[in-house]
Design a protein around this motif. Structure first.
Motif, PDB file in Angstrom:
ATOM      1  N   HIS A  73      37.486  69.683  45.006  1.00 15.99           N
ATOM      2  CA  HIS A  73      37.117  70.055  46.665  1.00 15.99           C
ATOM      3  C   HIS A  73      35.633  70.340  46.436  1.00 15.99           C
ATOM      4  CE1 HIS A  73      38.423  73.884  44.311  1.00 15.99           C
ATOM      5  NE2 HIS A  73      37.224  74.419  45.139  1.00 15.99           N
ATOM      6  N   GLU A  74      35.258  70.809  47.604  1.00 19.49           N
ATOM      7  CA  GLU A  74      33.809  71.121  47.783  1.00 19.49           C
ATOM      8  C   GLU A  74      33.580  72.216  48.494  1.00 19.49           C
ATOM      9  OE1 GLU A  74      31.843  67.840  49.932  1.00 19.49           O
ATOM     10  OE2 GLU A  74      31.877  66.434  48.182  1.00 19.49           O
ATOM     11  N   ASP A  75      32.752  73.034  48.210  1.00 22.55           N
ATOM     12  CA  ASP A  75      32.558  74.571  48.917  1.00 22.55           C
ATOM     13  C   ASP A  75      31.161  74.222  49.439  1.00 22.55           C
ATOM     14  OD1 ASP A  75      34.787  75.538  47.953  1.00 22.55           O
ATOM     15  OD2 ASP A  75      33.852  76.477  45.959  1.00 22.55           O
ATOM     16  N   ARG A  76      30.920  74.967  50.578  1.00 24.08           N
ATOM     17  CA  ARG A  76      29.574  74.831  51.270  1.00 24.08           C
ATOM     18  C   ARG A  76      29.197  76.284  51.951  1.00 24.08           C
ATOM     19  NH1 ARG A  76      31.977  70.085  53.348  1.00 24.08           N
ATOM     20  NH2 ARG A  76      30.970  68.214  52.748  1.00 24.08           N
ATOM     21  N   ILE A  77      28.110  76.618  51.769  1.00 25.32           N
ATOM     22  CA  ILE A  77      27.658  77.662  52.213  1.00 25.32           C
ATOM     23  C   ILE A  77      26.202  77.285  53.271  1.00 25.32           C
ATOM     24  CG2 ILE A  77      26.127  79.852  51.881  1.00 25.32           C
ATOM     25  CD1 ILE A  77      27.538  80.206  49.149  1.00 25.32           C
ATOM     26  N   PHE A  78      26.308  77.816  54.533  1.00 24.08           N
ATOM     27  CA  PHE A  78      25.398  77.535  55.392  1.00 24.08           C
ATOM     28  C   PHE A  78      24.289  78.892  55.757  1.00 24.08           C
ATOM     29  CE2 PHE A  78      29.021  74.849  56.261  1.00 24.08           C
ATOM     30  CZ  PHE A  78      28.351  73.627  56.444  1.00 24.08           C
ATOM     31  N   LEU A  79      23.192  78.740  55.943  1.00 23.55           N
ATOM     32  CA  LEU A  79      22.241  79.747  56.083  1.00 23.55           C
ATOM     33  C   LEU A  79      21.312  79.341  57.224  1.00 23.55           C
ATOM     34  CD1 LEU A  79      20.649  80.677  52.575  1.00 23.55           C
ATOM     35  CD2 LEU A  79      22.325  81.819  53.549  1.00 23.55           C
ATOM     36  N   LYS A  80      21.687  79.845  58.487  1.00 22.28           N
ATOM     37  CA  LYS A  80      21.220  79.362  59.600  1.00 22.28           C
ATOM     38  C   LYS A  80      20.084  80.442  60.115  1.00 22.28           C
ATOM     39  CE  LYS A  80      25.887  78.008  61.459  1.00 22.28           C
ATOM     40  NZ  LYS A  80      26.855  78.176  62.418  1.00 22.28           N
ATOM     41  N   ASP A  81      19.170  79.927  61.120  1.00 25.32           N
ATOM     42  CA  ASP A  81      18.103  80.573  61.581  1.00 25.32           C
ATOM     43  C   ASP A  81      17.250  81.114  60.429  1.00 25.32           C
ATOM     44  OD1 ASP A  81      16.751  81.627  63.791  1.00 25.32           O
ATOM     45  OD2 ASP A  81      17.542  83.716  63.452  1.00 25.32           O
ATOM     46  N   VAL A  82      16.857  80.131  59.537  1.00 26.20           N
ATOM     47  CA  VAL A  82      15.968  80.308  58.375  1.00 26.20           C
ATOM     48  C   VAL A  82      14.239  79.741  58.713  1.00 26.20           C
ATOM     49  CG1 VAL A  82      15.302  79.724  56.003  1.00 26.20           C
ATOM     50  CG2 VAL A  82      17.724  80.032  56.671  1.00 26.20           C
ATOM     51  N   TYR A  83      13.534  80.796  58.389  1.00 28.95           N
ATOM     52  CA  TYR A  83      12.150  80.670  58.807  1.00 28.95           C
ATOM     53  C   TYR A  83      11.385  80.702  57.440  1.00 28.95           C
ATOM     54  CZ  TYR A  83      13.185  81.033  63.608  1.00 28.95           C
ATOM     55  OH  TYR A  83      13.616  80.858  65.183  1.00 28.95           O
ATOM     56  N   PHE A  84      10.263  79.765  57.513  1.00 30.26           N
ATOM     57  CA  PHE A  84       9.400  79.961  56.502  1.00 30.26           C
ATOM     58  C   PHE A  84       8.046  80.761  56.502  1.00 30.26           C
ATOM     59  CE2 PHE A  84      12.357  76.586  54.812  1.00 30.26           C
ATOM     60  CZ  PHE A  84      12.170  76.925  53.466  1.00 30.26           C
ATOM     61  N   GLY A  85       7.729  81.546  55.883  1.00 28.06           N
ATOM     62  CA  GLY A  85       6.531  82.482  56.301  1.00 28.06           C
ATOM     63  C   GLY A  85       5.985  83.127  54.821  1.00 28.06           C
ATOM     64  N   ASP A  86       5.598  84.381  55.110  1.00 25.56           N
ATOM     65  CA  ASP A  86       5.196  85.252  53.989  1.00 25.56           C
ATOM     66  C   ASP A  86       6.078  86.408  53.877  1.00 25.56           C
ATOM     67  OD1 ASP A  86       2.917  83.662  53.254  1.00 25.56           O
ATOM     68  OD2 ASP A  86       1.644  84.877  54.299  1.00 25.56           O
ATOM     69  N   ILE A  87       6.426  86.727  52.538  1.00 22.44           N
ATOM     70  CA  ILE A  87       7.263  87.758  52.276  1.00 22.44           C
ATOM     71  C   ILE A  87       6.524  88.914  51.400  1.00 22.44           C
ATOM     72  CG2 ILE A  87       9.345  88.470  51.034  1.00 22.44           C
ATOM     73  CD1 ILE A  87      10.645  85.660  51.377  1.00 22.44           C
ATOM     74  N   TRP A  88       6.762  89.958  52.222  1.00 25.10           N
ATOM     75  CA  TRP A  88       6.189  91.067  51.517  1.00 25.10           C
ATOM     76  C   TRP A  88       7.377  92.158  51.058  1.00 25.10           C
ATOM     77  CZ3 TRP A  88       0.927  92.424  50.246  1.00 25.10           C
ATOM     78  CH2 TRP A  88       0.025  91.135  50.798  1.00 25.10           C
ATOM     79  N   LEU A  89       7.021  92.703  49.912  1.00 23.93           N
ATOM     80  CA  LEU A  89       7.982  93.681  49.338  1.00 23.93           C
ATOM     81  C   LEU A  89       7.453  95.129  49.688  1.00 23.93           C
ATOM     82  CD1 LEU A  89      10.509  94.578  47.603  1.00 23.93           C
ATOM     83  CD2 LEU A  89       9.295  94.304  45.514  1.00 23.93           C
TER      84      LEU A  89
END
Length: 483
Positions: A73-89
């Motif tokens: 079988h196959e498993d799928r995960i969906f990540l919606k509403d994803v943006y690319f930008g800068d990440i600060w910790l």
């Protein structure tokens, strides 16, 4: 959520069945934007897969799918509403932990949250561990758009005000998505956020912490336990940089060692995030920090003054030879006598965030015209044993000819052991120079210090600022060595 944008390759990772093939796809407008294939690590029964995506420019939204193919079988995960930008910790202790509900003009600040839908927030839960965790044990705020509830849920809970306001300033300047990752805990020393290698480098124990020696609500004090649980698990994440607000917890604990532990921690975080992300996070990613504000008007020692100095690795400014690609927000003029959270928790966090963002624009984004730190001395001339002239790196605004903000270290001409600090009043100034009277010394001038006090300035009224930029001149000391 936000993933790190071009030119850095964003990293996506997860868990799956050992030996299975995982396809990761980034979709935009129903077409494939980027496609990667990897296989699960075979070292464990539940393996880890990790993909470095092709560099993607700022924007969104995107759909990210991860598909694992089994024989049956196959498993799928969906990540919606994803943006690319800068990440600060964003890390540190309680002054980083304070929420927007606790800062000046809290109602106005909270109402502005809806104006920044392209800033996304993520918060690690308060956890500690004696061993390095592969992943976060718990998450306090999953990737979310900013809301008044998340930003103002309570005191020292939910999301950091300094982190949020810093992100606001960056978004206003950059006009593309910003991801903010908070991982902090009030009352904690730097040793708790440091790996064993950092503590070993600085000659500190890796098995014992300290008891409650401060007046703020305290978190874990044991060495490495927050590094293990709240920083190390984030190492695979590709990030742009980090900001840090901590040091109060070390005013009375390993104070003198902070000039080693802090720069060593920065370098260690950089190395681990670079390696953990497969080389996508820069090995010298930008690191900003807040030089401590105030606590007591009267205090029997100068521990806060020394921590401020040690935060700069004893240079007095940042970046410096031991702390490359760092930037500092001076906060000693932001004391808050009326703070309902105690004077150790000033509410002027917008000022802090503004000063931090100036440093980020200069150091992280290469804006050469941005002035992000106050003037620092570059030359000293003693005239006739009565007047000391200081030449600064920038033009000065002198708000007050203070009589005691400067002090000289006076020693007898025959002995360097018989010395004392005495005031050196400001008696004159020009564009970038000051003249100090040293007649009170009447002996050999062996040292000089500025703003060497736990509460050296009234609110936003230090004697010296950068002309035209309103950035306070940072404190400094020249001789003697700290004993």
């Amino acid at each position: 959520m936000v993933l790190q944008k071009y030119p850095i390759r964003a990293v996506v990772w997860g868990y799956g069945t050992v030996g299975a093939t995982v396809n990761v796809t980034v979709w935009s407008n129903n077409s494939i934007f980027s496609h990667q294939i990897t296989t699960v690590n075979k070292a464990a029964s539940l393996g880890v897969w990790k993909v470095s995506l092709d560099p993607i420019g700022p924007g969104g939204p995107f759909l990210v799918t991860a598909e694992q193919k089994h024989t049956r079988h196959e498993d799928r995960i969906f990540l919606k509403d994803v943006y690319f930008g800068d990440i600060w910790l964003c890390g540190g202790q309680s002054n980083m932990e304070m929420t927007v509900l606790q800062v000046m003009n809290a109602s106005e600040e909270l109402s502005a949250a809806s104006h920044y839908p392209y800033i996304r927030l993520f918060q690690a839960a308060l956890k500690q561990s004696d061993q390095e965790l592969d992943d976060l044990a718990s998450i306090a705020v999953q990737w979310s758009p900013p809301t008044a509830e998340i930003l103002g849920k309570g005191n020292f809970t939910s999301f950091s005000a300094v982190c949020w306001l810093f992100g606001q300033y960056l978004y206003d300047q950059l006009q593309y998505p910003i991801g903010l990752v908070e991982s902090c805990w009030g009352g904690t020393p730097i040793e708790a956020w440091s790996s064993k290698s950092v503590l070993n480098k600085c000659g500190l124990p890796v098995t014992t912490g300290y008891n409650n020696l401060t007046n703020e609500s305290t978190g874990p004090h044991q060495p490495t336990v927050l590094w293990n649980a709240m920083i190390y698990p984030l190492r695979r994440m590709a990030i742009k940089g980090a900001i840090w607000y901590q040091g109060e917890g070390n005013a009375v604990w390993h104070n003198a060692e902070y000039n080693c532990t802090f720069p060593a921690m920065i370098e260690d975080w950089r190395k681990v995030f670079h390696q953990g992300s497969g080389g996508t996070t820069e090995i010298d990613f930008p690191f900003g920090f807040v030089q401590l504000s105030t606590y007591h008007h009267e205090f029997p020692d100068d521990s806060f003054s020394w921590i401020r100095w040690h935060q700069t690795a004893d240079f007095g400014y940042a970046p410096n030879p031991k702390m490359r690609r760092t930037f500092m927000a001076v906060a000693m003029d932001l004391g808050d006598e009326k703070s309902p959270y105690g004077t150790i928790h000033p509410r002027y966090k917008r000022d802090v965030a503004y000063r931090l963002h100036l440093g980020a624009r200069a150091v992280a984004y290469g804006e050469t015209a941005v002035v992000f730190q106050g003037p620092f001395p570059r030359d000293f001339q003693l005239k006739n044993d009565t007047e000391l002239t200081i030449t600064y790196s920038q033009a000065l605004t002198v708000l007050e000819l203070s009589k005691d903000i400067f002090e000289v270290y006076c020693c007898t001409k025959r002995s360097s052991s018989n010395c004392a600090w005495v005031s050196a009043p400001i008696v004159g100034n020009s564009v970038n120079t000051l003249s100090l009277s040293v007649t009170q010394c009447r002996q050999k001038v062996a040292g000089l210090r500025y703003a060497w006090n736990e509460w050296p300035c009234e609110l936003k009224k230090c004697p010296l600022y950068s002309r035209g930029y309103n950035l306070p001149v940072p404190p400094f000391i020249i001789k003697p060595a700290h004993n």
